[in-house]
Scaffold this motif. Structure first.
Motif, mmCIF file in Angstrom:
data_model
loop_
_atom_site.group_PDB
_atom_site.id
_atom_site.type_symbol
_atom_site.label_atom_id
_atom_site.label_comp_id
_atom_site.label_asym_id
_atom_site.label_seq_id
_atom_site.Cartn_x
_atom_site.Cartn_y
_atom_site.Cartn_z
ATOM 1 N N ALA A 44 0.826 -1.217 0.000
ATOM 2 C CA ALA A 44 0.000 0.000 0.000
ATOM 3 C C ALA A 44 0.851 1.254 0.000
ATOM 4 C CB ALA A 44 -0.942 -0.018 1.192
ATOM 5 N N GLU A 143 0.791 -10.302 8.231
ATOM 6 C CA GLU A 143 -0.335 -10.127 7.314
ATOM 7 C C GLU A 143 0.165 -9.802 5.911
ATOM 8 O OE1 GLU A 143 -3.589 -8.330 5.063
ATOM 9 O OE2 GLU A 143 -1.763 -7.293 5.739
ATOM 10 N N GLU A 144 1.188 -8.987 5.816
ATOM 11 C CA GLU A 144 1.779 -8.694 4.513
ATOM 12 C C GLU A 144 2.404 -9.946 3.917
ATOM 13 O OE1 GLU A 144 3.149 -4.010 4.910
ATOM 14 O OE2 GLU A 144 4.350 -5.579 5.853
ATOM 15 N N ARG A 147 -0.225 -12.022 2.311
ATOM 16 C CA ARG A 147 -0.672 -11.503 1.012
ATOM 17 C C ARG A 147 0.408 -11.662 -0.060
ATOM 18 N NH1 ARG A 147 -2.573 -5.720 1.448
ATOM 19 N NH2 ARG A 147 -1.608 -5.574 3.494
ATOM 20 N N TYR A 176 -7.925 -11.314 10.041
ATOM 21 C CA TYR A 176 -9.141 -10.599 9.644
ATOM 22 C C TYR A 176 -10.309 -10.803 10.607
ATOM 23 C CZ TYR A 176 -6.265 -10.524 5.457
ATOM 24 O OH TYR A 176 -5.213 -10.363 4.581
ATOM 25 N N GLU A 182 -14.030 -8.671 4.884
ATOM 26 C CA GLU A 182 -12.778 -7.918 5.007
ATOM 27 C C GLU A 182 -11.631 -8.655 4.314
ATOM 28 O OE1 GLU A 182 -9.636 -6.380 8.468
ATOM 29 O OE2 GLU A 182 -11.660 -7.047 9.030
ATOM 30 N N GLU A 185 -11.926 -8.445 0.555
ATOM 31 C CA GLU A 185 -11.563 -7.107 0.083
ATOM 32 C C GLU A 185 -10.045 -6.931 0.056
ATOM 33 O OE1 GLU A 185 -12.219 -2.399 1.359
ATOM 34 O OE2 GLU A 185 -13.391 -3.988 2.328
ATOM 35 N N HIS A 186 -9.369 -7.402 1.087
ATOM 36 C CA HIS A 186 -7.909 -7.272 1.141
ATOM 37 C C HIS A 186 -7.235 -8.097 0.046
ATOM 38 C CE1 HIS A 186 -6.681 -5.014 4.826
ATOM 39 N NE2 HIS A 186 -7.947 -5.221 5.136
ATOM 40 N N LYS A 188 -8.676 -8.988 -2.788
ATOM 41 C CA LYS A 188 -9.236 -8.656 -4.108
ATOM 42 C C LYS A 188 -9.817 -9.891 -4.794
ATOM 43 C CE LYS A 188 -7.690 -4.548 -3.345
ATOM 44 N NZ LYS A 188 -8.621 -3.528 -2.794
#
Length: 327
Positions: A44, A143-144, A147, A176, A182, A185-186, A188
């Motif tokens: 981000a 969390e990163e 992803r 989450y 949620e 959404e994170h 996608k």
């Protein structure tokens, strides 16, 4: 141990995670550019400094939330990587790791690239000690890291729905707060797809036991089974059928395919329909029909023993004896 960034200039027909991809060759520059763009989106807007090194695989360990089932990594399942590494004389596409601080036995934690790590270790123990593990070192939170791993492996065909579902299920609770909207959404992805995938991980263990290989439990297989588990009667019938399937597998030494097992589990929840000659049924201890019979004044008793009932000869004979005693 680290030896700098040597020999990372050429490419092979390699995939984003496992150095192999069917299709046209892609330059390593393009692959790494795509990876950098993905990481930038994940962070981000944060700047992530990459550092690529050759390291000793023994100093690396898989991250606790990695998405590989280590029990399924073998010479056969990694044959494509073994051949690719031997052909190129090295690993081409780096894994993604982060540095460890409080582990005296390991320097790095593998976020993406466990199969490459396993392959390098296998080669080192099979007459190729010269192989090292190529890694890109990242500084990311848990969390990163999840992803990053997800983007790196999203399109992997060699990661089963079961492995991905288990990974997503752990991440849902840990990152989450069990909020699927949620998480979707994170990542996608659509909420409906996430829900179907999580259904794979949410199958009761008694049902999962019916499958000889959890990798066979796909989203499609779980799609029709999972809704039935909310009904106690249907669940009990499927559990009984699952036990019968396991018993047959143990006795016969052969296994049904995952779709065949799913069909049997679902059929077990359907109420039996009596045939035109009004056959009655006897169910065994496993809940499965082990005997069908009819009686007429002129013809006496007619018995039918269903194939693959899961019942022993003794159990069937006792059932027949019970019917005869009733007259």
């Amino acid at each position: 141990m680290a030896k700098g960034n040597r020999g990372f200039g050429s490419s092979l027909t390699e995939g984003l995670d496992d150095d192999i991809e069917v299709g046209a060759p892609a330059p390593s520059e393009s692959i790494m550019a795509s990876r950098s763009q993905s990481l930038a989106r994940i962070a981000a807007g944060k700047v992530v400094t990459d550092r690529t090194e050759w390291v000793d695989p023994a100093r690396c360990r898989p991250w606790r939330l990695h998405n590989r089932d280590l029990d399924h990594l073998s010479e056969d399942s990694c044959r494509d990587l073994i051949d690719a590494f031997l052909s190129a004389k090295k690993q081409r596409i780096p894994a993604i790791v982060r540095r460890l601080k409080d582990d005296p036995d390991h320097d790095f934690e593998i976020i993406a690239g466990v199969r490459r790590w396993w392959t390098v270790q296998w080669l080192r123990t099979h007459h190729h000690p010269e192989f090292e593990y190529l890694v890109t070192i990242q500084n990311v939170s848990d969390e990163e890291a999840f992803r990053v791993s997800d983007i790196e492996n999203r399109s992997r065909k060699d990661i089963s729905d079961w492995e991905r579902a288990k990974e997503y299920s752990r991440a849902l609770d840990e990152f989450y707060n069990s909020n699927q909207s949620e998480m979707a959404e994170h990542l996608k992805i659509s909420k409906s797809w996430l829900s179907r995938l999580l259904d794979v991980a949410r199958l009761p263990s008694e049902i999962v036991a019916a499958f000889p290989d959890t990798h066979g439990i796909t989203v499609r297989v779980a799609r029709d089974i999972k809704p039935l588990t909310s009904d106690r009667r249907a669940l009990d019938l499927m559990i009984a059928e699952s036990r019968a399937i396991v018993a047959e597998r143990d006795d016969l030494g052969s296994a049904l395919s995952a779709p065949e097992i799913a069909k049997r589990l679902i059929r077990a929840t359907v109420a039996p329909v009596k045939s035109s000659n009004s056959d009655a049924e006897v169910r065994g201890a496993n809940g499965k029909v082990i005997l069908r019979y009819a009686h007429s004044a002129r013809g006496g008793h007619t018995f039918k023993v269903p194939a693959r009932s899961g019942a022993s000869t003794t159990e069937v004979l006792k059932a027949i004896e019970s019917v005869l005693q009733k007259g």
